[in-house]
Structures are given as structure tokens and as C-alpha cells.
Design an enzyme around this catalytic site. Structure first.
Site, PDB file in Angstrom:
ATOM      1  N   ARG A   1     -13.698  -5.513   2.835  1.00 34.37           N
ATOM      2  CA  ARG A   1     -12.619  -5.379   3.821  1.00 34.37           C
ATOM      3  C   ARG A   1     -13.027  -5.757   5.239  1.00 34.37           C
ATOM      4  NH1 ARG A   1      -7.964  -4.042   4.000  1.00 34.37           N
ATOM      5  NH2 ARG A   1      -8.095  -2.162   5.234  1.00 34.37           N
TER       6      ARG A   1
ATOM      7  N   GLU B   1      -8.845   1.968  -2.006  1.00 36.28           N
ATOM      8  CA  GLU B   1      -9.573   1.605  -0.783  1.00 36.28           C
ATOM      9  C   GLU B   1     -10.328   2.795  -0.199  1.00 36.28           C
ATOM     10  OE1 GLU B   1      -6.937  -0.113   2.053  1.00 36.28           O
ATOM     11  OE2 GLU B   1      -8.227   0.332   3.758  1.00 36.28           O
TER      12      GLU B   1
ATOM     13  N   ARG C   1       0.862  -1.180   0.000  1.00 35.90           N
ATOM     14  CA  ARG C   1       0.000   0.000   0.000  1.00 35.90           C
ATOM     15  C   ARG C   1       0.896   1.226   0.000  1.00 35.90           C
ATOM     16  NH1 ARG C   1      -3.818   2.268   4.866  1.00 35.90           N
ATOM     17  NH2 ARG C   1      -1.820   3.211   5.396  1.00 35.90           N
TER      18      ARG C   1
ATOM     19  N   HIS D   1      -9.093   6.626   2.455  1.00 35.50           N
ATOM     20  CA  HIS D   1      -9.589   6.758   3.827  1.00 35.50           C
ATOM     21  C   HIS D   1     -10.827   7.651   3.950  1.00 35.50           C
ATOM     22  CE1 HIS D   1      -8.821   6.073   8.201  1.00 35.50           C
ATOM     23  NE2 HIS D   1      -8.321   4.979   7.680  1.00 35.50           N
TER      24      HIS D   1
ATOM     25  N   GLU E   1      -4.428  -7.610   4.826  1.00 33.51           N
ATOM     26  CA  GLU E   1      -3.562  -6.506   5.269  1.00 33.51           C
ATOM     27  C   GLU E   1      -2.680  -6.976   6.426  1.00 33.51           C
ATOM     28  OE1 GLU E   1      -5.614  -3.105   6.869  1.00 33.51           O
ATOM     29  OE2 GLU E   1      -3.967  -1.752   6.383  1.00 33.51           O
TER      30      GLU E   1
ATOM     31  N   TRP F   1     -12.233  10.890   9.108  1.00 36.16           N
ATOM     32  CA  TRP F   1     -10.853  10.447   9.303  1.00 36.16           C
ATOM     33  C   TRP F   1     -10.593   9.153   8.569  1.00 36.16           C
ATOM     34  CZ3 TRP F   1      -8.250   6.214  11.634  1.00 36.16           C
ATOM     35  CH2 TRP F   1      -6.841   6.337  11.538  1.00 36.16           C
TER      36      TRP F   1
ATOM     37  N   ASP G   1      -5.084   3.875  -0.194  1.00 36.03           N
ATOM     38  CA  ASP G   1      -6.220   4.082   0.706  1.00 36.03           C
ATOM     39  C   ASP G   1      -6.579   5.568   0.735  1.00 36.03           C
ATOM     40  OD1 ASP G   1      -8.072   4.070   2.734  1.00 36.03           O
ATOM     41  OD2 ASP G   1      -6.809   3.019   4.195  1.00 36.03           O
TER      42      ASP G   1
ATOM     43  N   GLU H   1     -13.810  -1.808   6.045  1.00 35.14           N
ATOM     44  CA  GLU H   1     -13.107  -2.150   7.292  1.00 35.14           C
ATOM     45  C   GLU H   1     -13.910  -1.751   8.522  1.00 35.14           C
ATOM     46  OE1 GLU H   1      -9.479  -0.028   6.374  1.00 35.14           O
ATOM     47  OE2 GLU H   1      -9.918   1.495   7.875  1.00 35.14           O
TER      48      GLU H   1
ATOM     49  N   TYR I   1      -3.246  11.451   6.433  1.00 33.04           N
ATOM     50  CA  TYR I   1      -3.498  10.053   6.798  1.00 33.04           C
ATOM     51  C   TYR I   1      -2.457   9.118   6.162  1.00 33.04           C
ATOM     52  CZ  TYR I   1      -5.052   5.350   6.773  1.00 33.04           C
ATOM     53  OH  TYR I   1      -5.051   3.986   6.928  1.00 33.04           O
TER      54      TYR I   1
HETATM   55 MG   LIG Z   1      -7.971   1.359   5.430  1.00 39.15          MG
END
Ligand SMILES: [Mg+2]
Length: 400
Positions: free
Chosen positions: A281, A234, A147, A210, A337, A400, A208, A260, A159
Site C-alpha cells: 500500500r 487491509e 471498501r 486499521h 484508493e 489508530w 480495513d 500505507e 475507525y
Molecule cells: Mg488504510
């Protein structure tokens, strides 16, 4: 066999982890992870006050029934606290079943579907040159999927990237990160062009976002990243609104991953059924354990959606063990991951799983192949911690 006792162990070897230990009258015990980053004690309390009293006297062999009992019996369903608590019970019961039958849990889930579980690690650069150097080093260490995150010029404490000194903020209990969508969108295609130019295409690259973009911004970014053949983009947008992924799909063929923060199949059935994503995820710990994650995977299989389980360092080695038994056995697993824990974490959680040549393997120990050293765990008391928050340049709170 009956469950004779269950208790919650909170420890902070490098970071906070919540572990449930279930003991039986036959002397066999199992453990499960219940860690919810930044809200650890809420799950610990839910378990201790409400779940543990229900476990005593139950037959640990009845995993499905115990899952349904804890899910349906509470009336109040889903949510990260409830589902992390159920996940911990579920993992511990699979651990016990494996130990009783003297076989690794993957064997109980259908046996091996592959030799090992492809994993990805994180490159996190201060500059494009720094990021490329990290990707090269990780390739040399044997990783086949990486990643790639890098500080975009003009965004403070971004991030997934190293923090400067201004990230310390001693007056706040959490870190504040900055965000500027236009700077990010300008930078990311440049980053991937440079990384592909430097390392070629013989490595999987992931990224990602995010949850920072809108669907149309995500479509714009995905389209511009197509030439660099990402394994996935992602969390392009938050997925509470599942149909928002339709708009992204209309604009790009870059594979998409999300989930996630999901807690059950109900959070992702539309994304899967409409083939709006390529990877789901959801993790063992936050999505109700092996029992629920298997149902997500089986539902996803005919829709060509694979799993790509979340595996940040706040997921304990217990969750990693469970994820790897699931990952070795389940047909439509895509990738796992793998964020490295602090040095003291595996001392508290000795485990049989291991990394070799780009792949993780759960090992051949009966059960999950992971345990907790309670004496050592007691040396690392809970340490209150929060996830960062994110604000735009004008101070507006953002995801976030
Ligand atoms: Mg993530």
C-alpha cells in the site's frame, strides 16, 4: 536547464496540503506533494530549511541522482518527514521532465500497461442496512470496488465510520475513537455475509482493520471472511514486525494488504520476498516519490505482489496525479484508493486526471497534468489538525 527557485506552499482548501513548487531558468515549473497528515509543518520546515537550498542550480533532468543525493547525502535516512520531502522533489522533477519533453509522465515510465487504473471508494455505514444502501449507490455511480466499514454495536466513534455527536470532544485537539476487539471480531463476518447477500459477488469488497488486531486475531478474522471473497483485508496488524504476517498466512487465504505508512522498500522487502502479503500500500508521497515506488513495484513483481496505493483525502490531487501515471504504466498495479476531496480542493489544484466507469485515468497533459492556483491557495491558510487517537474500553491507548 537549471533549477532557479523552489518554494513550499501550505494551503488548507478543505484540509491541509503541503506543496513544493520547483521553477527552472527555462520558465518551466513542476509541483510535488509533501503532505504528512497531522505533521504538515514538519515537512514544510524540512523542505524550506534543508532541501530547498540544495536544489538551486541543479539540473532538473537528473531525477535519480537528485533522489540519491537527498536520500544518502543527509546521512539520516528514511522516516515519513524525510521521505515525504524527497517525494515532493521527485514528483516535481518528473512533472518538469514531462513538460520539457511534452509528454505525460506515464509515457516516460514505459507507456500504458492498461486502459485505466481500477480504483476503490469507501462505504461507511451506521448500520448494516445503511452500509448496504451505500454499496448499492456506489455501484450505481460506476465503482467496481468498494471498501466496506460499518459501526460495530458497542464501539463508539469507530475507525472509518460516521461519527456521532459524542465524537466532537471540544476539550481535545483531536478525536478519540473507541476500540473493543471482541465486539469487532463478532460483527465483521456478519457484516460481510449481509453485504454479499444483498449485492452479490459482482463487485470487489475490501475491508480495513486499521492496525487493531494481533496476528492470531487477524488469522481468525481472515478465515471467517474467506467465503465472502474479499479483494483484501487491509492493515490487519501493524507491520513494524514484518514476520508477524507469517502467522496470519498460516490461518487464512483472504488476501492481505499493508503498507500505507511505509516510507521505502526497506519497510516491506521481507513481506514481499516471503510472499506474506498480496498488495503493498505504499504511496507516492510517503514512500519517496515515483522513483522509489517504482523500485518497490519492480521488486514485488516476481513475488506476485501487486500495488494498492494509499489514496486517502489527505493525499493531494498532486499525489493522485503521480499515482495514476505510475498506475497506468506499471505492470503489477492492483488497485488505487480513491477518497474524494472537498469541493474547494480541485479548484486550488486543477488537474487532468478523471474517473470513468470504475477506473481513474491520469489524462494526456504533459507532465503530471496538475497545478496549483497560488492566488486561490493563499485564501485557505493552514489550519492545525490532528489525526484521531484510539483507546480501548478501559482507556488503554491502542493503534489508530
Ligand atoms: Mg488504510
Amino acid at each position: 536547464m537549471k533549477i532557479s527557485n523552489a518554494r513550499v506552499i501550505v494551503t488548507s482548501p478543505g484540509r491541509n496540503f503541503v506543496t513544493l513548487k520547483i521553477e527552472t531558468d527555462a520558465g518551466v515549473h513542476g509541483i510535488g506533494d509533501a503532505t504528512l497528515n497531522g505533521r504538515e509543518l514538519a515537512v514544510a520546515s524540512y523542505l524550506t530549511e534543508h532541501v530547498v537550498p540544495l536544489l538551486e542550480g541543479r539540473d532538473p533532468a537528473d531525477i535519480e541522482d537528485t533522489w540519491q543525493y537527498l536520500y544518502k547525502g543527509a546521512y539520516w535516512r528514511r522516516g515519513p518527514v524525510t521521505m515525504a520531502a524527497i517525494a515532493a522533489v521527485d514528483m516535481a522533477l518528473w512533472d518538469i521532465k514531462g513538460k520539457v519533453l511534452d509528454t505525460p509522465v506515464y509515457n516516460l515510465l514505459g507507456g500504458r500497461s492498461r486502459r485505466g487504473v481500477l480504483c476503490y471508494v469507501h462505504a461507511s455505514g451506521r448500520s448494516i442496512a445503511d452500509t448496504i444502501e451505500q454499496v448499492r449507490r456506489l455501484r450505481e455511480e460506476g465503482y467496481r470496488a468498494i471498501r466496506v466499514q460499518c459501526v460495530a454495536p458497542g464501539i463508539d466513534n469507530m475507525y472509518g465510520t460516521p461519527r456521532g455527536m459524542d465524537g466532537q470532544q471540544p476539550d481535545l485537539p483531536f478525536v478519540e475513537e473507541g476500540w473493543a476487539t471482541e465486539k469487532y471480531l463478532r460483527f465483521v463476518p456478519e457484516l460481510f455475509a449481509a453485504v454479499r447477500d444483498a449485492v452479490g459477488f459482482d463487485v470487489h469488497l475490501l475491508h480495513d482493520a486499521h492496525h487493531r488486531l494481533t496476528p492470531i486475531e487477524a488469522g481468525w478474522l481472515g478465515k471467517r471472511l474467506e467465503d465472502y471473497q474479499l479483494f483484501w483485508l487491509e492493515d490487519a496488524v501493524p507491520a513494524e514486525l514484518q514476520e508477524s504476517f507469517r502467522l496470519i498466512r498460516q490461518h487464512t487465504t483472504t488476501p492481505l494488504a499493508v503498507g500505507e505508512v511505509f516510507n521505502s522498500l526497506y519497510d516491506c522487502h521481507q513481506l514481499i520476498r516471503e510472499q506474506l502479503i498480496d498488495y503493498i500500500r505504499a504511496s507516492v508521497v510517503h514512500a519517496g516519490g515515483i522513483t522509489q515506488l517504482r523500485k518497490v513495484a519492480h521488486f514485488a513483481e516476481p513475488y506476485h505482489v501487486k500495488t494498492g496505493c494509499h489514496g486517502a483525502a489527505d493525499l493531494s490531487p498532486v499525489t493522485m496525479a503521480a499515482a495514476l501515471h505510475f498506475g497506468l504504466a506499471t505492470h503489477n498495479v492492483g488497485i488505487q484508493e480513491y477518497a474524494h476531496h472537498a469541493e474547494e480542493t480541485p479548484e486550488v489544484f486543477p488537474h487532468a486526471w478523471s474517473f470513468s466507469d470504475g477506473y481513474l485515468h491520469p489524462g494526456e497533459a504533459p507532465g503530471l497534468g496538475v497545478d496549483i492556483d497560488e492566488k486561490l491557495a493563499a485564501r485557505y491558510p493552514y489550519d492545525r489538525a490532528y489525526l484521531p487517537v484510539s483507546r480501548k474500553v478501559d482507556g488503554t491507548a491502542s493503534s489508530w
